[in-house]
Write an enzyme that holds these catalytic residues in place. Structure first.
Site, PDB file in Angstrom:
ATOM      1  N   ASP A  73       9.196   2.732   1.582  1.00  0.00           N
ATOM      2  CA  ASP A  73       8.008   3.451   2.018  1.00  0.00           C
ATOM      3  C   ASP A  73       7.878   3.223   3.521  1.00  0.00           C
ATOM      4  O   ASP A  73       7.453   2.157   3.971  1.00  0.00           O
ATOM      5  CB  ASP A  73       6.779   2.933   1.265  1.00  0.00           C
ATOM      6  CG  ASP A  73       5.490   3.613   1.726  1.00  0.00           C
ATOM      7  OD1 ASP A  73       5.494   4.251   2.804  1.00  0.00           O
ATOM      8  OD2 ASP A  73       4.477   3.479   1.021  1.00  0.00           O
ATOM      9  N   LYS A  77       2.449  10.189   8.212  1.00  0.00           N
ATOM     10  CA  LYS A  77       1.729   9.709   9.397  1.00  0.00           C
ATOM     11  C   LYS A  77       2.296  10.279  10.706  1.00  0.00           C
ATOM     12  O   LYS A  77       2.044  11.425  11.031  1.00  0.00           O
ATOM     13  CB  LYS A  77       1.711   8.176   9.399  1.00  0.00           C
ATOM     14  CG  LYS A  77       0.724   7.597   8.375  1.00  0.00           C
ATOM     15  CD  LYS A  77       0.539   6.115   8.591  1.00  0.00           C
ATOM     16  CE  LYS A  77      -0.368   5.446   7.567  1.00  0.00           C
ATOM     17  NZ  LYS A  77      -1.786   5.623   7.830  1.00  0.00           N
ATOM     18  N   PHE A 123       0.859  -1.188   0.000  1.00  0.00           N
ATOM     19  CA  PHE A 123       0.000   0.000   0.000  1.00  0.00           C
ATOM     20  C   PHE A 123       0.889   1.230   0.000  1.00  0.00           C
ATOM     21  O   PHE A 123       1.755   1.370   0.860  1.00  0.00           O
ATOM     22  CB  PHE A 123      -0.933   0.028   1.214  1.00  0.00           C
ATOM     23  CG  PHE A 123      -1.961   1.117   1.115  1.00  0.00           C
ATOM     24  CD1 PHE A 123      -3.123   0.925   0.380  1.00  0.00           C
ATOM     25  CD2 PHE A 123      -1.747   2.359   1.701  1.00  0.00           C
ATOM     26  CE1 PHE A 123      -4.062   1.947   0.247  1.00  0.00           C
ATOM     27  CE2 PHE A 123      -2.677   3.379   1.567  1.00  0.00           C
ATOM     28  CZ  PHE A 123      -3.838   3.171   0.843  1.00  0.00           C
TER      29      PHE A 123
END
Ligand code: PLP
Length: 398
Positions: A221, A250, A136
């Site tokens: 990532d 995040k 993702f």
């Protein structure tokens, strides 16, 4: 105005199905809803609220900056952005920083940079990107195509070309795809949304070697694994493998939207003035908060505390599981923890999270078969205990 969950269905685009709970305030690892019911927060805004809710250090950083300067755009730089970039450079492999507003945007910047590097390399056709099944990377068209879950991309065809997927943790399969036409390999050190699946060390080392041999950019990532989540500042620091580009978002803002792509001078210089940009990236408010987050998290005490909490969670979850026998594995690193349902209970993760909510615990799924916890990195031990009591009650009801 009646601000109810029903109003969501009336006035919001129906791309989410939020919980019936509407929190109105939070403190530390607890939240209270409109009816003043209290919840323990093991979800942490999907690995974002790394210092819990309304941490005084972050409230101070935000209000102090809010009284000075909010926004300039990219036509001028600003002190909080410069300070945060300096911190990122001082504490990681990186020499250069690009600020964005989200994980997807940080990855978009990384993938575009890798394409430019490939296109400028002089090797005809060096534009292929290798990514992994179940990965993702965000929801822009490029990043959703790089993600390895076709259900998120297939309705948006035609998709960007030149992205190939193969099995995660299968080095031989990756070897078959990576060649001199590969400009980048993008991988999560722990697949978060894909089910809290850690990459094998040998797999990451092998990808590093394949990228070196073929002149491809290795992109980690770390949007979900970054900023202390695994007990190290970044997960790559646990692996002995250094990427060429790393993306972080995040937890970087602790709840204030910010993302960053960090890289070496060699790759950074492939972007010339005007090649890429965003109005808000490096915004003073976001960077002031992120600077405070970064300073707070990057201390031996906090990082060690994450590792201790990991062990505490895993021991307690194994004890709970000895009673109910629902999970085949508790996995993950630091405070990115996945409880993997046994095959006979496959598909029940969402039910468990719903029941947990009814018991006063906020948790997440990671796919249909994994219950995921990504709490505050400084969650108090008594909140872990109370949250796990509530989790246990939810499992009993299941
Ligand atoms: N990359 C990873 C590994 C993620 O877990 C996520 C979000 O869950 C993203 C990228 C996308 O980040 P954002 O939602 O901030 O665009």
């Amino acid at each position: 105005m009646q601000l109810t969950r029903a109003l969501f269905d009336e006035v919001m685009v129906p791309n989410y199905a939020p919980s019936p709970i509407i929190p109105v305030r939070g403190l530390g690892s607890r939240l209270w809803d409109q009816q003043d019911r209290e919840f323990i927060d093991f979800a942490g805004g999907i690995a974002v609220n790394c210092l819990g809710h309304c941490h005084p250090v972050l409230v101070n950083a935000l209000t102090e900056q809010a009284n000075k300067l909010w926004h300039l755009s990219n036509t001028m730089t600003n002190e909080p952005a410069l300070a945060l970039a300096q911190r990122l450079v001082d504490t990681t492999f990186a020499e250069k920083v690009y600020f964005a507003n989200s994980g997807a945007e940080a990855n978009e910047a990384a993938l575009k940079l890798a394409r430019k590097y490939g296109n400028d390399s002089g090797v005809e056709g060096k534009n292929q990107i290798v990514a992994f099944n179940n990965a993702f990377h965000g929801r822009t068209l490029f990043t959703v195509t790089a993600g390895g879950q076709p259900k998120y991309s297939q309705d948006f065809a035609p998709l960007p070309e030149g992205i190939e997927h193969t099995a995660f943790n299968d080095l031989e399969a990756a070897k078959a795809l990576i060649n001199e036409n590969t400009c980048a390999v993008i991988v999560e050190p722990i697949q978060g949304e894909g089910g809290v699946v850690p990459a094998d060390l040998e797999f990451l080392k092998g990808l590093r070697a394949l990228c070196d041999a073929n002149g491809a950019v290795l992109i980690f990532d770390e949007v979900q694994t970054g900023v202390g989540r695994t007990g190290s500042l970044y997960a790559y620091m646990n692996t002995g493998v250094t990427p060429d580009i790393l993306t972080t978002a995040k937890a970087l803002g602790g709840g204030f939207p910010i993302g960053a792509m960090i890289t070496t001078e060699h790759y950074a210089n492939k972007y010339a003035v005007g090649d890429h940009g965003t109005t808000y990236g490096g915004n003073p408010l976001a960077c002031a908060v992120a600077g405070a987050v970064f300073e707070f998290i990057n201390t031996p005490d906090v990082l060690e505390g994450v590792k201790q909490r990991h062990q505490y969670f895993v021991d307690a979850l194994n004890k709970i599981n000895a009673q109910y026998g629902l999970f085949k594995e508790i996995r993950g690193q630091g405070l990115l923890i996945g409880c993997v349902l046994k095959d006979e209970h496959a598909g029940k993760a969402k039910n468990i999270v719903t029941l947990a909510g009814e018991e006063g615990l906020l948790a997440l799924v990671a796919g249909a078969d994994v219950v995921r916890f990504t709490p505050s990195l400084i969650i108090p031990m008594e909140d872990i205990d109370e949250g796990l009591n509530r989790f246990s009650r939810a499992l009993a009801r299941l």
